[in-house]
Design a protein around this motif. Structure first.
Motif, PDB file in Angstrom:
ATOM      1  N   HIS A 108       0.822  -1.215   0.000  1.00  0.00           N
ATOM      2  CA  HIS A 108       0.000   0.000   0.000  1.00  0.00           C
ATOM      3  C   HIS A 108       0.857   1.267   0.000  1.00  0.00           C
ATOM      4  O   HIS A 108       0.434   2.305   0.465  1.00  0.00           O
ATOM      5  CB  HIS A 108      -0.958   0.006   1.196  1.00  0.00           C
ATOM      6  CG  HIS A 108      -0.284  -0.141   2.530  1.00  0.00           C
ATOM      7  ND1 HIS A 108       0.063  -1.357   3.050  1.00  0.00           N
ATOM      8  CD2 HIS A 108       0.104   0.784   3.442  1.00  0.00           C
ATOM      9  CE1 HIS A 108       0.633  -1.189   4.234  1.00  0.00           C
ATOM     10  NE2 HIS A 108       0.675   0.110   4.486  1.00  0.00           N
ATOM     11  N   ASN A 109       2.048   1.142  -0.544  1.00  0.00           N
ATOM     12  CA  ASN A 109       2.961   2.286  -0.626  1.00  0.00           C
ATOM     13  C   ASN A 109       2.759   2.981  -1.972  1.00  0.00           C
ATOM     14  O   ASN A 109       3.093   2.420  -3.023  1.00  0.00           O
ATOM     15  CB  ASN A 109       4.404   1.794  -0.478  1.00  0.00           C
ATOM     16  CG  ASN A 109       5.407   2.923  -0.337  1.00  0.00           C
ATOM     17  OD1 ASN A 109       5.221   4.003  -0.876  1.00  0.00           O
ATOM     18  ND2 ASN A 109       6.489   2.666   0.380  1.00  0.00           N
ATOM     19  N   GLU A 110       2.246   4.197  -1.947  1.00  0.00           N
ATOM     20  CA  GLU A 110       1.940   4.924  -3.180  1.00  0.00           C
ATOM     21  C   GLU A 110       3.019   5.943  -3.556  1.00  0.00           C
ATOM     22  O   GLU A 110       2.805   6.765  -4.456  1.00  0.00           O
ATOM     23  CB  GLU A 110       0.591   5.631  -3.045  1.00  0.00           C
ATOM     24  CG  GLU A 110      -0.591   4.688  -2.818  1.00  0.00           C
ATOM     25  CD  GLU A 110      -0.764   3.699  -3.959  1.00  0.00           C
ATOM     26  OE1 GLU A 110      -0.482   4.076  -5.113  1.00  0.00           O
ATOM     27  OE2 GLU A 110      -1.173   2.555  -3.691  1.00  0.00           O
ATOM     28  N   LEU A 111       4.164   5.901  -2.892  1.00  0.00           N
ATOM     29  CA  LEU A 111       5.231   6.831  -3.235  1.00  0.00           C
ATOM     30  C   LEU A 111       5.713   6.608  -4.670  1.00  0.00           C
ATOM     31  O   LEU A 111       5.691   5.485  -5.181  1.00  0.00           O
ATOM     32  CB  LEU A 111       6.427   6.650  -2.296  1.00  0.00           C
ATOM     33  CG  LEU A 111       6.240   6.972  -0.817  1.00  0.00           C
ATOM     34  CD1 LEU A 111       7.556   6.760  -0.072  1.00  0.00           C
ATOM     35  CD2 LEU A 111       5.734   8.391  -0.623  1.00  0.00           C
ATOM     36  N   GLN A 222       2.945  20.441   0.301  1.00  0.00           N
ATOM     37  CA  GLN A 222       3.794  19.625  -0.557  1.00  0.00           C
ATOM     38  C   GLN A 222       4.249  20.373  -1.817  1.00  0.00           C
ATOM     39  O   GLN A 222       5.435  20.359  -2.171  1.00  0.00           O
ATOM     40  CB  GLN A 222       3.044  18.345  -0.956  1.00  0.00           C
ATOM     41  CG  GLN A 222       3.849  17.405  -1.843  1.00  0.00           C
ATOM     42  CD  GLN A 222       3.060  16.162  -2.217  1.00  0.00           C
ATOM     43  OE1 GLN A 222       1.972  15.920  -1.680  1.00  0.00           O
ATOM     44  NE2 GLN A 222       3.579  15.364  -3.132  1.00  0.00           N
ATOM     45  N   ASP A 244       7.267  14.263  -2.473  1.00  0.00           N
ATOM     46  CA  ASP A 244       6.360  13.124  -2.452  1.00  0.00           C
ATOM     47  C   ASP A 244       6.681  12.201  -1.274  1.00  0.00           C
ATOM     48  O   ASP A 244       5.771  11.678  -0.613  1.00  0.00           O
ATOM     49  CB  ASP A 244       6.468  12.354  -3.771  1.00  0.00           C
ATOM     50  CG  ASP A 244       5.525  11.166  -3.846  1.00  0.00           C
ATOM     51  OD1 ASP A 244       4.306  11.390  -3.859  1.00  0.00           O
ATOM     52  OD2 ASP A 244       6.021  10.020  -3.875  1.00  0.00           O
ATOM     53  N   VAL A 245       7.964  12.014  -1.000  1.00  0.00           N
ATOM     54  CA  VAL A 245       8.366  11.203   0.152  1.00  0.00           C
ATOM     55  C   VAL A 245       7.852  11.827   1.446  1.00  0.00           C
ATOM     56  O   VAL A 245       7.309  11.140   2.323  1.00  0.00           O
ATOM     57  CB  VAL A 245       9.892  11.031   0.200  1.00  0.00           C
ATOM     58  CG1 VAL A 245      10.331  10.468   1.555  1.00  0.00           C
ATOM     59  CG2 VAL A 245      10.372  10.123  -0.921  1.00  0.00           C
ATOM     60  N   GLY A 248       4.327  11.120   1.928  1.00  0.00           N
ATOM     61  CA  GLY A 248       4.158   9.740   2.379  1.00  0.00           C
ATOM     62  C   GLY A 248       4.488   9.589   3.854  1.00  0.00           C
ATOM     63  O   GLY A 248       3.813   8.847   4.578  1.00  0.00           O
ATOM     64  N   GLN A 251       1.747  10.479   6.028  1.00  0.00           N
ATOM     65  CA  GLN A 251       0.727   9.432   6.098  1.00  0.00           C
ATOM     66  C   GLN A 251       1.209   8.188   6.847  1.00  0.00           C
ATOM     67  O   GLN A 251       0.472   7.217   6.981  1.00  0.00           O
ATOM     68  CB  GLN A 251       0.305   9.039   4.681  1.00  0.00           C
ATOM     69  CG  GLN A 251      -0.316  10.182   3.891  1.00  0.00           C
ATOM     70  CD  GLN A 251      -0.481   9.843   2.415  1.00  0.00           C
ATOM     71  OE1 GLN A 251      -0.267   8.716   1.991  1.00  0.00           O
ATOM     72  NE2 GLN A 251      -0.856  10.842   1.622  1.00  0.00           N
ATOM     73  N   ILE A 253       3.776   6.162   5.968  1.00  0.00           N
ATOM     74  CA  ILE A 253       4.170   5.062   5.094  1.00  0.00           C
ATOM     75  C   ILE A 253       5.582   4.563   5.377  1.00  0.00           C
ATOM     76  O   ILE A 253       5.926   3.414   5.073  1.00  0.00           O
ATOM     77  CB  ILE A 253       4.018   5.463   3.610  1.00  0.00           C
ATOM     78  CG1 ILE A 253       3.894   4.204   2.727  1.00  0.00           C
ATOM     79  CG2 ILE A 253       5.156   6.344   3.141  1.00  0.00           C
ATOM     80  CD1 ILE A 253       2.642   3.441   2.924  1.00  0.00           C
TER      81      ILE A 253
END
Length: 281
Positions: A108-111, A222, A244-245, A248, A251, A253
């Motif tokens: 479930h990692n969307e990075l 962001q 983006d990181v 994440g 969230q 991640i």
């Protein structure tokens, strides 16, 4: 037992080779440019030349090898194909263990950084040889490029909100990889690897402690953070990835709490302040 490490002249691969050599392992450093691995040869590594694009060279590099570590490539857009070439060569060589450096929470990692890791792991799912996934968390060294600016300005900028990141030193991940490559029982395992869990305010405090100067954290949206990085000379694509990181991290991640890294190391992970302090010497 012969162990091959790909990308061995890179930052992580080099440290894995050195960790293996310290353990007395028969270590093969697979590199694109042997001249960049002369120091590893001087330490006792066998140097073999191959690129991720060259199946025949990979076949030669893996001849007689029992275990392989694929250090993920850095050519975005080409990595799944490159990694597949390495896996296929390892399969042809009949290696007994194939390790791959991935990224945490892959399901479930969307990075942006996770996309090609996910593609590679899908290929690994059908591998004909035993595979172990080393899902490395964040490196504290990833913050070193902005260290001087944070110290001089007194502000660490980011877009992570109140999120936390479980980081460790690059050497910690290398040591864990060496442990997996030299011990039994790792085939089929997925290791979610991360060290101390810190928020960005904690990171600012660690920079302050390492430098002796006050540093605070300033959170940005962001898009604003990506724009600020670009305005300060960071290439646009890399600025997008960095921001983006952080999103994440906001969230959760990259907040890895499994303890897998610590169990492999047999100790606590290296604190961020130690990495920052060493960089400032």
């Amino acid at each position: 037992m012969s162990i091959a490490v790909t990308g061995a002249s890179g930052q992580l691969g080099r440290l894995v080779v050195e960790a293996l050599l310290k353990q007395g392992a028969a270590t093969i450093a697979v590199v694109h440019d042997p001249a960049k691995a002369a120091d590893l040869a001087a330490q006792g590594a066998e140097i073999r030349q191959a690129s991720y694009y060259d199946p025949a060279a990979l076949d030669r590099a893996f001849a007689g090898v029992q275990r392989v570590l694929l250090v993920s490539g850095n050519e975005f857009g080409s990595r799944v194909a490159q990694h597949t070439n390495v896996l296929r060569a390892a399969e042809r060589a009949g290696v007994e263990l194939f390790a791959y450096t991935s990224i945490p929470n892959i399901d479930h990692n969307e990075l942006i950084l996770a996309r090609e890791h996910r593609g590679t792991e899908a290929v690994l799912d059908a591998a004909a040889i035993p595979v172990v996934r080393l899902r490395n968390g964040w490196y504290w060294e990833n913050y070193l490029n902005g260290l001087t600016h944070a110290i001089e300005s007194g502000v660490l900028y980011g877009a992570a909100g109140t999120g936390r990141v479980a980081g460790a030193s690059r050497a910690d991940y290398a040591e864990a990889a060496a442990k997996v490559l030299t011990t039994a029982g790792h085939g089929g395992q997925n290791y979610e690897l991360g060290g101390d869990s810190l928020g960005y305010a904690d990171l600012a405090q660690a920079i302050s402690e390492a430098s002796g100067k006050p540093v605070r954290y300033q959170d940005l949206p962001q898009a604003d953070y990506a724009a600020a990085l670009e305005q300060n000379g960071v290439p646009a694509q890399y600025a997008l990835i960095v921001a983006d990181v952080d999103a994440g991290i906001a969230q959760g991640i990259l907040d890895v709490e499994t303890g897998d890294l610590q169990r492999l190391l047999g100790r606590a992970a290296t604190p961020a302040v130690e990495v920052f302090r060493a960089a400032l010497v």
